[in-house]
Design a protein around this motif. Sequence first.
Motif, PDB file in Angstrom:
ATOM      1  N   GLU A   1      -6.262  19.044  -7.950  1.00  0.00           N
ATOM      2  CA  GLU A   1      -6.870  17.804  -8.437  1.00  0.00           C
ATOM      3  C   GLU A   1      -6.144  17.252  -9.658  1.00  0.00           C
ATOM      4  N   LYS A   2      -5.719  18.129 -10.576  1.00  0.00           N
ATOM      5  CA  LYS A   2      -5.049  17.670 -11.801  1.00  0.00           C
ATOM      6  C   LYS A   2      -3.730  16.997 -11.478  1.00  0.00           C
ATOM      7  N   ARG A   3      -2.956  17.622 -10.588  1.00  0.00           N
ATOM      8  CA  ARG A   3      -1.659  17.060 -10.227  1.00  0.00           C
ATOM      9  C   ARG A   3      -1.828  15.753  -9.465  1.00  0.00           C
ATOM     10  N   ARG A   4      -2.858  15.708  -8.605  1.00  0.00           N
ATOM     11  CA  ARG A   4      -3.103  14.489  -7.843  1.00  0.00           C
ATOM     12  C   ARG A   4      -3.449  13.319  -8.779  1.00  0.00           C
ATOM     13  N   GLU A   5      -4.289  13.598  -9.777  1.00  0.00           N
ATOM     14  CA  GLU A   5      -4.649  12.552 -10.733  1.00  0.00           C
ATOM     15  C   GLU A   5      -3.437  12.040 -11.484  1.00  0.00           C
ATOM     16  N   ALA A   6      -2.502  12.951 -11.801  1.00  0.00           N
ATOM     17  CA  ALA A   6      -1.293  12.545 -12.517  1.00  0.00           C
ATOM     18  C   ALA A   6      -0.439  11.616 -11.653  1.00  0.00           C
TER      19      ALA A   6
ATOM     20  N   LYS B   1      -2.130   8.264 -11.404  1.00  0.00           N
ATOM     21  CA  LYS B   1      -1.981   7.519 -12.653  1.00  0.00           C
ATOM     22  C   LYS B   1      -0.616   6.864 -12.731  1.00  0.00           C
ATOM     23  N   THR B   2       0.416   7.583 -12.273  1.00  0.00           N
ATOM     24  CA  THR B   2       1.774   7.025 -12.257  1.00  0.00           C
ATOM     25  C   THR B   2       1.863   5.836 -11.305  1.00  0.00           C
ATOM     26  N   LEU B   3       1.253   5.978 -10.134  1.00  0.00           N
ATOM     27  CA  LEU B   3       1.285   4.899  -9.143  1.00  0.00           C
ATOM     28  C   LEU B   3       0.425   3.718  -9.568  1.00  0.00           C
ATOM     29  N   GLY B   4      -0.555   3.987 -10.456  1.00  0.00           N
ATOM     30  CA  GLY B   4      -1.484   2.933 -10.863  1.00  0.00           C
ATOM     31  C   GLY B   4      -0.819   1.771 -11.576  1.00  0.00           C
TER      32      GLY B   4
ATOM     33  N   ARG C   1       0.838  -1.203   0.000  1.00  0.00           N
ATOM     34  CA  ARG C   1       0.000   0.000   0.000  1.00  0.00           C
ATOM     35  C   ARG C   1       0.870   1.249   0.000  1.00  0.00           C
ATOM     36  N   VAL C   2       0.478   2.229  -0.826  1.00  0.00           N
ATOM     37  CA  VAL C   2       1.137   3.541  -0.858  1.00  0.00           C
ATOM     38  C   VAL C   2       0.105   4.585  -0.455  1.00  0.00           C
ATOM     39  N   LEU C   3       0.475   5.436   0.499  1.00  0.00           N
ATOM     40  CA  LEU C   3      -0.426   6.471   0.995  1.00  0.00           C
ATOM     41  C   LEU C   3       0.022   7.824   0.448  1.00  0.00           C
ATOM     42  N   LEU C   4      -0.834   8.454  -0.343  1.00  0.00           N
ATOM     43  CA  LEU C   4      -0.530   9.764  -0.904  1.00  0.00           C
ATOM     44  C   LEU C   4      -0.900  10.830   0.114  1.00  0.00           C
ATOM     45  N   ALA C   5       0.128  11.468   0.697  1.00  0.00           N
ATOM     46  CA  ALA C   5      -0.089  12.408   1.797  1.00  0.00           C
ATOM     47  C   ALA C   5       0.385  13.805   1.419  1.00  0.00           C
ATOM     48  N   ILE C   6      -0.198  14.355   0.348  1.00  0.00           N
ATOM     49  CA  ILE C   6       0.095  15.742  -0.054  1.00  0.00           C
ATOM     50  C   ILE C   6      -1.242  16.448  -0.239  1.00  0.00           C
ATOM     51  N   PRO C   7      -1.890  16.847   0.856  1.00  0.00           N
ATOM     52  CA  PRO C   7      -3.247  17.431   0.763  1.00  0.00           C
ATOM     53  C   PRO C   7      -3.296  18.704  -0.064  1.00  0.00           C
TER      54      PRO C   7
ATOM     55  N   VAL D   1      -5.529   7.857  -0.650  1.00  0.00           N
ATOM     56  CA  VAL D   1      -5.248   9.286  -0.721  1.00  0.00           C
ATOM     57  C   VAL D   1      -5.733   9.979   0.537  1.00  0.00           C
ATOM     58  N   LEU D   2      -4.860  10.779   1.146  1.00  0.00           N
ATOM     59  CA  LEU D   2      -5.258  11.593   2.288  1.00  0.00           C
ATOM     60  C   LEU D   2      -6.103  12.749   1.770  1.00  0.00           C
ATOM     61  N   PRO D   3      -7.304  13.010   2.347  1.00  0.00           N
ATOM     62  CA  PRO D   3      -8.152  14.104   1.845  1.00  0.00           C
ATOM     63  C   PRO D   3      -7.445  15.448   1.928  1.00  0.00           C
ATOM     64  N   SER D   4      -7.785  16.336   1.014  1.00  0.00           N
ATOM     65  CA  SER D   4      -7.207  17.678   1.051  1.00  0.00           C
ATOM     66  C   SER D   4      -7.778  18.456   2.232  1.00  0.00           C
TER      67      SER D   4
END
Length: 617
Positions: free
Chosen positions: A211-216, A219-222, A201-207, A230-233
């Motif tokens: 949205e565009k950067r988060r999706e990118a 997508k890379t991690l996918g 598991r990878v936790l994305l912790a950059i609130p 994903v940690l909520p903003s």
Amino acid sequence: MPRARKRLVFLATDTCLVLVSLYLAVILRFGYLMPLSYFATFGVLFPIMAVVAPFVVSALGIQRVKLHAIENDAVLRIALAAALLTFSAIAVVFLLDLPTPRSVPLIFGAVFFVASVTVRVVGLRVLQLFNDGAQDRLPVIIYGAGAAGIQLASALRQSVETRPVLFVDDNPNLHNVMIAGLNVYSPAQLSSLIPKYNVARVLLAIPSLDEKRREAVIKTLGDLPVEIQVLPSFIELMAGRGLETSLRSVSPDELLGRDKVDLEIPEIAKAYAGRVVMVTGAGGSIGSELCRQLINCSPARIVLFEQSEYALYAIDQDLTPRIKGRNISVVPRLGSVTNKQRVTDVVVEEGVEIILHAAAYKHVPLVEENEIEGATNNVIGTKTVADVADAQGIERFILVSTDKAVRPTNIMGATKRMAELVVQDVQTRAARTKYAMVRFGNVLGSSGSVLPLFARQIEQGGPVTVTHPDVTRFFMTIPEAARLVLLAGAYAEGGDVFVLDMGKPQRIIDIAHRMIQLSGRTVKDPDSGLGDIEIEITGLRPGEKLYEELLVDDTLSKTPHPKILRAEEMPLSEIAVASMLKNTQVAISAGDRAALRRVIADRVDGYHQQDLETIRA
């Protein structure tokens, strides 16, 4: 260790550190171990400081600071304590005119500060090493070494489920740097780091990510073989979105208000081992749990009988992986319990030896509005399956009933009581089959129970709806209910009604309070408006009782299990049951709801018939 005991340990540790620090201060001042002769001149300083130290530490609340919460405020408190202890030592030396060098109290304060902070940092590191060594904690990678990532790592270190192993961050200035005790790597290294640390598991912790950067990033991690969370903003958190998943699921056991009943006894497995067992209503809450628990009893075959195609598919898919490696087969069969030919065909084709009859319409308001279908399924369906069991010489037939069948005020409870009367009547003529009934209270977690309803209402932010502040119910968990049914099959002697000692009934409103609190929320005060979730009183529904009972009569006898009792209840005569069934069938065939209610009022003891004018045509 209880929190109070931990605080005493910290208080004792700091008191000991005061004495050790004072001794070290003297050594540092004179450059050698303090001779015993010095104690005669200013040794009185030690016992006085030993008395003063606990008061200073307690006044500043240092013993209340958790190891995991060592940060600026805690360090400042320790520094303030060191300063107060220093001034206390100076005051004692001055007031008692002790021949102590003036530098000793100053050195003492500095040594105490360093020692107190060091002891806590070392203790925290030892605990982290123990936690990190736990084999069952899931290793995770935190994407983002900023403030949110650091706070997340600190929180996860206290978790019993997960442990952070490293950071990854896009900022090249942070690469190969250690932050919060974890190394920081480049995202380009993830493909090699994941197998190295066995990460799932990878936790994305950059609130702060848009949205565009988060999706990118996602997508890379996918492309990697890991789960991404994903940690909520901060905006989502302030708006209340993204918080639902942080709510802890409430275990039904936490809501019982009593200890779980131990129903793990050998008789269960012996009664079903090597047998062919058919479960009607196999896709329902109780039926599906019965099937799961039957697997542990090693039957030869489990026949799933269910009229809902999706429910049958779901339980079949659930059981298939569970029976791998076991000499057990699962046979899904579509059909209605009211179809005698279908029931007979399945029983004969599969060689059924035991029937667990869990098929029923049980939702009180729905059956109250659809009484013809309720009676058809609950009464005629039970009669059909019970007759097939007798005709085919089935060994045992167990009816799943409810406490709402006792002096019922609703159609659902009345039809279940009629089903009990039918089973008792069939038993009087059965040549071989042993019939039994199991009566229990509300099943926490089953479809239509308060647990999923309240959980959904809490998740939506409330209000939680309770029909009446004084309404009470007996409660049990789904595993307890299923185990009781299986155990009744083992204890059945013929015509039995088994009940479970479930302790005292509980108020529904207390269950609501407990669920809100266990979900991490607070109950809203109606006067002040303070709190998270409102509890709304909606009024009793049609046919709903303030309290339920488990017994028609008060006569009970014991079984081999102390928590399971056998009720001694008088059945209706064969003529009375035949008349009841005939009139019920006539009412059903004619679709005459009023006639059906009259039959119920005539034959079901304690049923309170509503004013027929209030029944919708």
